[in-house]
Each structure stands twice: as C-alpha cells, then as structure tokens.
Write an enzyme that holds these catalytic residues in place. Structure first.
Site, short mmCIF file in Angstrom:
data_model
loop_
_atom_site.label_atom_id
_atom_site.label_comp_id
_atom_site.label_asym_id
_atom_site.label_seq_id
_atom_site.Cartn_x
_atom_site.Cartn_y
_atom_site.Cartn_z
N ASP A 208 38.93 42.35 51.72
CA ASP A 208 39.60 41.71 50.60
C ASP A 208 39.65 40.19 50.83
O ASP A 208 38.66 39.61 51.29
CB ASP A 208 40.99 42.33 50.42
CG ASP A 208 41.66 42.01 49.11
OD1 ASP A 208 41.32 42.66 48.11
OD2 ASP A 208 42.51 41.09 49.08
N HIS B 185 39.79 51.03 48.12
CA HIS B 185 39.74 49.63 48.53
C HIS B 185 40.42 49.38 49.88
O HIS B 185 39.92 48.61 50.70
CB HIS B 185 40.39 48.78 47.44
CG HIS B 185 40.36 47.32 47.68
ND1 HIS B 185 39.20 46.58 47.69
CD2 HIS B 185 41.36 46.43 47.93
CE1 HIS B 185 39.47 45.31 47.93
NE2 HIS B 185 40.78 45.19 48.08
N ASP C 177 35.49 52.13 45.66
CA ASP C 177 36.08 50.83 45.35
C ASP C 177 35.29 50.22 44.21
O ASP C 177 34.11 49.87 44.38
CB ASP C 177 36.03 49.93 46.60
CG ASP C 177 36.68 48.57 46.39
OD1 ASP C 177 37.19 48.31 45.28
OD2 ASP C 177 36.69 47.77 47.34
#
Length: 333
Positions: A128, A313, A285
């Site tokens: 991320d 994710h 994801d």
C-alpha cells in the site's frame, strides 16, 4: 475528545492514551519512540540486535499491528524486525491539520528512522502507501538495503494505469463521499477494516452509515476490530487527519501532496535494482491487481513472484504467516 497539544513549533497534535493499546491480540511488542519535527513517532524493534534486519512498512489506514504475524515469524528465525507507525497512525502522534501531511514528509520521517537506528543489510517489506514511502529510501540509500519484498503496492509513473477501484476510493474520501462524510463519526477505522479483511460484507458497512446498525462479531474478530480502532479511540475527526489525507494524496488527484515527481523518479531509479526482489501478491485485490504486480515483476530478471490465493489487499493481516514462509523459502533459494 483528547486534548490537543502543540509542538514547540506550534504544530497541533493529539497523543493516543497508551491504555488503548493494552492487551491487543498477538501484539505484545514493547513500544519504542523517536522524535520527528517535535512529534513522537512509534516503532516496533523486536528480535536480536545482531540479526538480519527486516523493515516492515504499513499503509492506509493501518499501523504496525498489521505486520504482527510476519514480525513473530521472522523473529522466530532470528531476524530483527523494525516496524514504524506513520505520524497520524498507530501509537505515533496525530497531527490534527490535514494539510500538514504529505508523502514527502512521511518519507522524510522514515529516512530519519533508518539513519537514527543506522540500519544496514535491510530486507524491506512494503505494501500500500508503504511502497512509495519505503521504496524512496531504497532509491536514495541503496547501500542500506539487501533485499526487497513488494506486496500489493505501486510507484507512480507516467504509464501507470490507476484502477477504477482506486479512483472510487479517492472519490469516497471527498466531501459527499461515503468515507469523507462518515469517518469517524459513523464509520470508525476498525469497522472499515472488518470489510477490508473480509470479516463482514460491504453491505454491513452501509448499514452502519445509514442506520447505525453494527453487526455482531465473534470475540476473536472483535478484538482485531478493537486493535485497528485503538489508535483513534475518542480522538474525533481531528485525530484521523492522517488516514483521511492518504486517499487524497494519490498522484492523479494531488500530484504535489502525493509526490508524483519523486515517485516517478524512484520508479526509474529502481529499474536498475539488481539484488534480490520478491513479489508476494494477493490475487483478490482490485486496487493493485495481480496483472499489475506481474508486469512490475517482469522488469526484474532476478525477481520471484508468489501469489497468495484468496487474499485481499491487507494480506499481512490475513496471511502473514504464509507471507513470511514464502519470503524465507525465496531467500533460501
């Protein structure tokens, strides 16, 4: 509401009460702190000080708790694990002004951490927003890093195709969006994470926002929700300025705040990385897709690519032990 304090330079911030972090599941690591711009930045430092170094980075809206399973697995193998909380997250101080936050500033904080601890021989684990922030360190200080583990992240560059899911995520944090209007007053970070981790369907989130109906969770899952809410408990909207700012820092929407130029330069610089690089990718994801992960990995002839089947994710939380096992197998290979 917690009391707003100020640094000597007049930066307003809130500090989460330490009691909120007591008894969190699988997270009994002693807190460590460093000062950054007069603010307290928290980090975990576990394992033997002479062990190989693993630096684990979190993104939005998580904190070092996300990496707890990977930390435990690596420490058991003799690694020294460092996992910091960005300012505005976890046990770090929360600046109340959303305008204070930028990707360049988060990057500067983590560069200071690496230099303060004088970390070398680093294996980086990033996902991320932890990707752009930590990969900037690799581009600037490659001599400190030996190996990269990249999970469901990206670096902005001219040809990068932002997915519809990511654009929807960005829009949702603007005024009128489901997150922009409701976090944290109706929808706390912990309840959002219950959807993101697959512990409840998305429709339950809208039930929370629209009707104030909170679903029943089993005890173990409820403790995970509490852990993701712990950093922001009782802080109100001012205390979640950091998480609110990340989605509004995406370079297609905010090139300056998202450090678009810097990210693009780092992407080009890292194309010459010739040391080990391992991609470990969740295949459920829709923000950072498996197709993107494979295309990125294909730029490195030495890369390994492992798919975590069925993971979303936040694979560090749901599949952290497996991530550690995949890394250790690749590192031995």
């Amino acid at each position: 509401m917690s009391q707003v304090m100020q640094t000597s330079e007049g930066i307003p911030f809130i500090r989460t009460d330490d009691r909120h972090f007591a008894g969190l599941p699988d997270f009994d690591f002693a807190p460590q702190y460093m000062s950054f711009e007069g603010l307290r930045l928290h980090y975990v430092d576990e394992g033997p000080r002479d062990g190989p170094v693993a630096l684990l980075m979190h993104g939005m809206p998580t904190w070092s708790f996300l990496n707890r399973h990977i930390i435990a697995a690596l420490v058991a193998k003799g690694y020294r694990c460092i996992a910091a909380d960005h300012i505005g997250f976890g046990r770090s101080d929360k600046v109340t002004d959303e305008g204070w936050y930028s990707i360049a500033r988060h990057t500067a904080a983590h560069r200071q951490l690496i230099e303060t601890l004088d970390l070398t021989g680093i294996t980086l684990f990033c996902q991320d927003w932890g990707g752009p922030i930590s990969l900037a360190q690799v581009a600037a200080m490659p001599q400190r890093f030996d190996r990269l583990v990249i999970m469901n992240t990206w670096l902005h560059h001219e040809s990068y195709d932002y997915t519809p899911a990511l654009r929807t995520w960005n829009a949702g944090w603007k005024p009128g969006g489901v997150f922009g209007d409701n976090v944290p007053e109706k929808l706390s970070i912990g309840w959002f994470m219950m959807v993101a981790l697959g512990h409840m369907p998305a429709r339950e989130m809208f039930g929370i926002v629209q009707a104030g109906i909170y679903p029943q969770l089993d005890d173990a899952v409820a403790e995970i929700r509490r852990a993701y809410d712990a950093p922001f408990e009782g802080l109100g909207r001012a205390g979640v300025a950091g998480p609110r700012r990340f989605p509004l820092s995406l370079p297609f929407d905010n090139p300056v705040g998202g450090n678009a130029e810097g990210q693009a330069a780092d992407f080009e610089t890292l194309l010459s990385w010739d040391r080990p690089i391992h991609f470990i990718w969740a295949n459920r994801d829709d923000v950072f897709t498996e197709g993107w992960g494979r295309a990125w990995a294909a730029r490195y002839p030495q890369a390994t690519f492992d798919v975590v089947d069925g993971a979303g994710h936040f694979l560090q939380d749901t599949h952290g032990q497996l991530v550690a096992e995949l890394f250790l197998k690749a590192a031995q290979g």
